[in-house]
Write a protein that holds these residues in place. Structure first.
Motif, short mmCIF file in Angstrom:
data_model
loop_
_atom_site.label_atom_id
_atom_site.label_comp_id
_atom_site.label_asym_id
_atom_site.label_seq_id
_atom_site.Cartn_x
_atom_site.Cartn_y
_atom_site.Cartn_z
N LEU A 76 0.93 -1.03 -0.01
CA LEU A 76 0.03 0.04 0.06
C LEU A 76 0.78 1.28 -0.01
O LEU A 76 0.74 2.27 -0.66
CB LEU A 76 -0.84 -0.03 1.17
CG LEU A 76 -1.75 1.25 1.30
CD1 LEU A 76 -2.89 1.33 0.02
CD2 LEU A 76 -2.78 1.02 2.65
N GLY A 77 1.94 1.30 0.75
CA GLY A 77 2.91 2.39 0.73
C GLY A 77 3.63 2.55 -0.53
O GLY A 77 3.78 3.70 -1.05
N ILE A 78 3.98 1.45 -1.20
CA ILE A 78 4.36 1.68 -2.59
C ILE A 78 3.47 2.22 -3.48
O ILE A 78 3.74 3.21 -4.31
CB ILE A 78 5.05 0.27 -2.97
CG1 ILE A 78 6.22 -0.24 -2.22
CG2 ILE A 78 5.52 0.38 -4.49
CD1 ILE A 78 6.72 -1.54 -2.38
N THR A 79 2.30 1.74 -3.49
CA THR A 79 1.38 2.19 -4.31
C THR A 79 0.91 3.66 -4.19
O THR A 79 1.06 4.36 -5.08
CB THR A 79 0.07 1.42 -4.12
OG1 THR A 79 0.13 0.08 -4.43
CG2 THR A 79 -0.98 1.82 -5.14
N LEU A 80 0.98 4.24 -2.85
CA LEU A 80 0.56 5.60 -2.83
C LEU A 80 1.87 6.44 -3.17
O LEU A 80 1.72 7.58 -3.79
CB LEU A 80 0.44 5.79 -1.22
CG LEU A 80 -0.84 5.17 -0.82
CD1 LEU A 80 -0.79 5.44 0.87
CD2 LEU A 80 -1.99 5.93 -1.21
N TRP A 81 2.91 6.14 -3.18
CA TRP A 81 4.32 6.46 -3.35
C TRP A 81 4.44 6.71 -5.01
O TRP A 81 4.52 7.76 -5.63
CB TRP A 81 5.44 5.88 -2.85
CG TRP A 81 6.90 6.27 -3.60
CD1 TRP A 81 7.29 7.76 -3.43
CD2 TRP A 81 8.10 5.81 -4.42
NE1 TRP A 81 8.46 7.89 -3.95
CE2 TRP A 81 8.91 6.59 -4.58
CE3 TRP A 81 7.88 4.33 -4.75
CZ2 TRP A 81 10.09 6.14 -5.18
CZ3 TRP A 81 9.21 4.00 -5.29
CH2 TRP A 81 9.94 4.96 -5.60
N GLN A 82 3.99 5.71 -5.81
CA GLN A 82 3.84 5.54 -7.15
C GLN A 82 2.89 6.65 -7.73
O GLN A 82 2.99 7.31 -8.49
CB GLN A 82 3.59 4.29 -7.87
CG GLN A 82 4.61 3.43 -7.51
CD GLN A 82 6.03 3.59 -8.24
OE1 GLN A 82 5.97 4.48 -9.31
NE2 GLN A 82 7.22 3.36 -7.88
N MET A 83 1.73 6.66 -6.88
CA MET A 83 0.77 7.60 -7.39
C MET A 83 1.07 9.07 -7.02
O MET A 83 0.60 9.79 -7.91
CB MET A 83 -0.82 7.23 -6.54
CG MET A 83 -1.52 5.94 -6.72
SD MET A 83 -2.81 5.55 -5.95
CE MET A 83 -3.80 7.02 -6.11
#
Length: 357
Positions: A13-20
């Motif tokens: 989830l953290g990686i997803t938010l960072w990429q977004m």
């Protein structure tokens, strides 16, 4: 297993938010100015901060020199100690001079040559003359300090054993000191830790005729203005003979004899009368008086008043009772010294008393 899966989900989830967030930044319309590049206002602010830091730093530095100068040791109580102190203060003066100049230039140049729009940095490849100057000046200064220090070192280490030199052995052990004076022959008898037995606590060779008139004591007395040569032995571990007021220190190494010498110049009584020591004793006794109130209230004994004495200390952490390795030093006039040394029992007399028993 469940905890492990939860950790994985949170990480994803953290990686997803960072990429977004990266995608959102790319999708934004860019202004004419890149926010990652400092503006003239930024450079100006940083320049003033550099000047502010320079002022605050120097105020703080000089305040500390003024406020904590009372913690300096008083004047040296040995002949070579004056040269030692001169070398220390000369080194400090040179360091402070260079530090003040270089720090001023660093911060001032950071301000005056701060970045401005349209201004390009001047590229200066090298200058042999400047490099020669800033290399040769430190070489000359350091060479002068080293040579000056070597003369002082020589005075301490290369003591001639003439008839006027007082020869004293310092014997270190866990956790205390013994001093052995050469007798009328001015020659210390042989000694080795293998000879330690009974009353022979420092391992003196009983068969050596030079050892019979040696005198073993637990308090060190020195005549003022007389050259003293110390020979040092250790019974067990590495110790360090430290004379702070005489500006001298030497490691005491098991299995070998180390030595140095100095000439005391200020008696214990004279040091007590100095303004520095009078103020220090007064301050310490005020603290002891305040602490004694609580001790007395709890039914304990009050602290004894403090009186200055020279001490020989161990400056190596040599074991659990390292702090106990202190030996009182009395520097006195020659008449008092001769009277004191005459009262001390010789090693031969000690052996004779044991045989009588």
């Amino acid at each position: 297993m469940t905890v492990f899966l939860i950790i994985i989900v949170i990480a994803l989830l953290g990686i997803t938010l960072w990429q977004m967030s990266k995608i959102l930044n790319l999708s934004k319309s860019h202004s004419s100015e890149d926010p990652s590049i400092a503006t003239d206002k930024d450079n100006k602010n940083q320049g003033y901060l550099m000047l502010g830091f320079l002022i605050v730093f120097n105020i703080f530095m000089f305040y500390n020199f003024w406020e904590y100068s009372r913690f300096y040791l008083p004047e040296a109580a040995s002949a070579h100690g004056v040269q030692f102190d001169n070398l220390m203060f000369l080194s400090l003066a040179i360091i402070m001079f260079v530090q003040v100049i270089t720090q001023f230039l660093l911060h001032y140049f950071s301000f005056i040559y701060r970045g401005e729009k349209g201004k390009r940095a001047y590229f200066y490849a090298d200058n042999d003359k400047l490099e020669f100057i800033w290399t040769i000046i430190p070489v000359i200064v350091l060479a002068g300090l080293i040579i000056y220090g070597l003369f002082t070192w020589s005075d301490i280490m290369n003591v001639e054993e003439d008839e006027d030199t007082i020869v004293i052995e310092l014997y270190a052990y866990q956790f205390g000191w013994k001093a052995r004076y050469a007798g009328e022959d001015n020659t210390l008898g042989k000694a080795n830790v293998r000879f330690i037995e009974g009353i022979n606590t420092v391992g003196v060779d009983e068969s050596d005729s030079y050892a019979k008139d040696d005198k073993i004591v637990s308090e060190l007395h020195l005549p003022v203005d007389k050259k003293v040569l110390f020979k040092m032995r250790s019974q067990d571990v590495l110790h360090s003979a430290y004379f702070p007021f005489f500006r001298a220190q030497m490691n005491v190494v098991p299995g070998m004899i180390t030595q140095f010498g100095f000439t005391p110049t200020i008696t214990s009584e004279e040091m007590r009368q100095t303004d520095y020591m009078v103020d220090k004793v007064k301050t310490i006794n005020q603290i002891r008086k305040e602490n004694s109130k609580e001790l007395v209230a709890n039914g304990d004994m009050a602290l004894d008043p403090y009186e200055f004495e020279y001490y020989l200390l161990c400056n190596k952490i040599c074991g659990i009772s390292h702090y106990n390795m202190q030996m009182k030093i009395v520097v006195e006039n020659e008449e008092d010294y001769k009277e004191w040394i005459a009262e001390q029992e010789s090693f031969g007399e000690t052996l004779a008393k044991q045989e009588e028993q």
